[in-house]
Design a protein around this motif. Structure first.
Motif, PDB file in Angstrom:
ATOM      1  N   LEU A 174       0.838  -1.206   0.000  1.00  0.00           N
ATOM      2  CA  LEU A 174       0.000   0.000   0.000  1.00  0.00           C
ATOM      3  C   LEU A 174       0.866   1.246   0.000  1.00  0.00           C
ATOM      4  CD1 LEU A 174      -3.020   1.018   0.249  1.00  0.00           C
ATOM      5  CD2 LEU A 174      -2.375   1.612   2.587  1.00  0.00           C
ATOM      6  N   LEU A 175       0.585   2.109  -0.961  1.00  0.00           N
ATOM      7  CA  LEU A 175       1.150   3.458  -1.003  1.00  0.00           C
ATOM      8  C   LEU A 175       0.049   4.405  -0.526  1.00  0.00           C
ATOM      9  CD1 LEU A 175       3.150   5.706  -2.216  1.00  0.00           C
ATOM     10  CD2 LEU A 175       1.793   5.476  -4.321  1.00  0.00           C
ATOM     11  N   ILE A 176       0.383   5.344   0.354  1.00  0.00           N
ATOM     12  CA  ILE A 176      -0.552   6.447   0.632  1.00  0.00           C
ATOM     13  C   ILE A 176       0.139   7.749   0.266  1.00  0.00           C
ATOM     14  CG2 ILE A 176      -1.951   7.701   2.313  1.00  0.00           C
ATOM     15  CD1 ILE A 176      -2.051   5.246   4.057  1.00  0.00           C
TER      16      ILE A 176
ATOM     17  N   ALA B 122      -6.371   6.365  13.677  1.00  0.00           N
ATOM     18  CA  ALA B 122      -5.906   5.685  14.888  1.00  0.00           C
ATOM     19  C   ALA B 122      -5.759   4.188  14.637  1.00  0.00           C
ATOM     20  CB  ALA B 122      -6.883   5.940  16.036  1.00  0.00           C
ATOM     21  N   ARG B 123      -6.720   3.612  13.915  1.00  0.00           N
ATOM     22  CA  ARG B 123      -6.653   2.168  13.634  1.00  0.00           C
ATOM     23  C   ARG B 123      -5.541   1.851  12.649  1.00  0.00           C
ATOM     24  NH1 ARG B 123     -10.864   0.098  11.017  1.00  0.00           N
ATOM     25  NH2 ARG B 123     -12.113   1.969  10.850  1.00  0.00           N
TER      26      ARG B 123
ATOM     27  N   ALA C  82      -6.022  -4.230   2.360  1.00  0.00           N
ATOM     28  CA  ALA C  82      -7.374  -4.661   2.741  1.00  0.00           C
ATOM     29  C   ALA C  82      -8.069  -3.617   3.623  1.00  0.00           C
ATOM     30  CB  ALA C  82      -7.310  -6.008   3.460  1.00  0.00           C
ATOM     31  N   PHE C  83      -7.286  -2.762   4.305  1.00  0.00           N
ATOM     32  CA  PHE C  83      -7.868  -1.692   5.132  1.00  0.00           C
ATOM     33  C   PHE C  83      -8.651  -0.721   4.237  1.00  0.00           C
ATOM     34  CE2 PHE C  83      -7.822   2.410   7.287  1.00  0.00           C
ATOM     35  CZ  PHE C  83      -8.015   2.094   8.618  1.00  0.00           C
ATOM     36  N   PHE C  84      -8.146  -0.469   3.041  1.00  0.00           N
ATOM     37  CA  PHE C  84      -8.775   0.526   2.162  1.00  0.00           C
ATOM     38  C   PHE C  84      -9.626  -0.073   1.043  1.00  0.00           C
ATOM     39  CE2 PHE C  84      -5.362   3.130   3.976  1.00  0.00           C
ATOM     40  CZ  PHE C  84      -6.084   4.286   4.292  1.00  0.00           C
ATOM     41  N   PHE C  85      -9.298  -1.301   0.607  1.00  0.00           N
ATOM     42  CA  PHE C  85      -9.959  -1.827  -0.584  1.00  0.00           C
ATOM     43  C   PHE C  85     -10.506  -3.232  -0.358  1.00  0.00           C
ATOM     44  CE2 PHE C  85      -6.462   0.985  -1.950  1.00  0.00           C
ATOM     45  CZ  PHE C  85      -7.216   1.980  -2.571  1.00  0.00           C
TER      46      PHE C  85
END
Ligand code: CMP
Length: 136
Positions: free
Chosen positions: A5-7, A46-47, A128-131
């Protein structure tokens, strides 16, 4: 194929560097599998950064990551986690190798332009947190 994951963080989004950073990762051989622009809630920040709970920079990091829009990007290629960290450069832009994303677009250890997963396991968890799987 490995996933990471890139942010693109609020400073780089506000600095109009989304296109520059996406070009750098595509030129480095990554496939963009999923992407969106969003703004994290305090609870999501936070998560996402729960591993840093208790560290002095945990609260300021949440303030900063919720201060503006971000662009999470799910990336795939061979050896994706290590390769993205190479393209990003060191966490502190002052120590990042010339030509890396953080050297070019980061201004401090907190406002460091972009995040990359730090392990193969976290690459899977963070994407999986974002998608959802159906978005890949
Ligand atoms: P990131 O890759 O998003 O993962 C956690 C973030 O915490 C990191 O980038 C930095 O922006 C920030 N960070 C890590 N270490 C420090 C530190 N010593 N002081 C302030 N922020 C830090």
């Amino acid at each position: 194929m490995e996933r990471t994951l890139l942010i693109i963080k609020p400073d780089a989004v506000a600095g109009r560097h989304i296109g520059d950073i996406l070009k750098m990762v595509v030129d480095a051989g990554f496939n963009i599998k999923a992407l969106r622009m969003t703004r994290l809630t305090r609870d999501q920040a936070a998560r996402f950064y729960a591993v840093h709970e208790g560290k002095p920079f945990y609260e300021p990091l949440q303030d900063y990551m919720t201060s503006g829009k971000i662009v999470p990007v799910a990336l795939e290629r061979e050896n994706a986690v290590a390769k993205l960290r190479e393209v990003l450069g060191a966490t502190d832009p002052a120590k990042a190798a010339p030509g890396t994303i953080r050297a070019l677009y980061g201004s401090s250890i907190e406002r460091n332009a972009a995040h990359g997963s730090d392990s193969v396991e976290n690459g899977l968890q963070e994407t999986a947190f974002f998608f959802g799987e159906s978005e890949f």
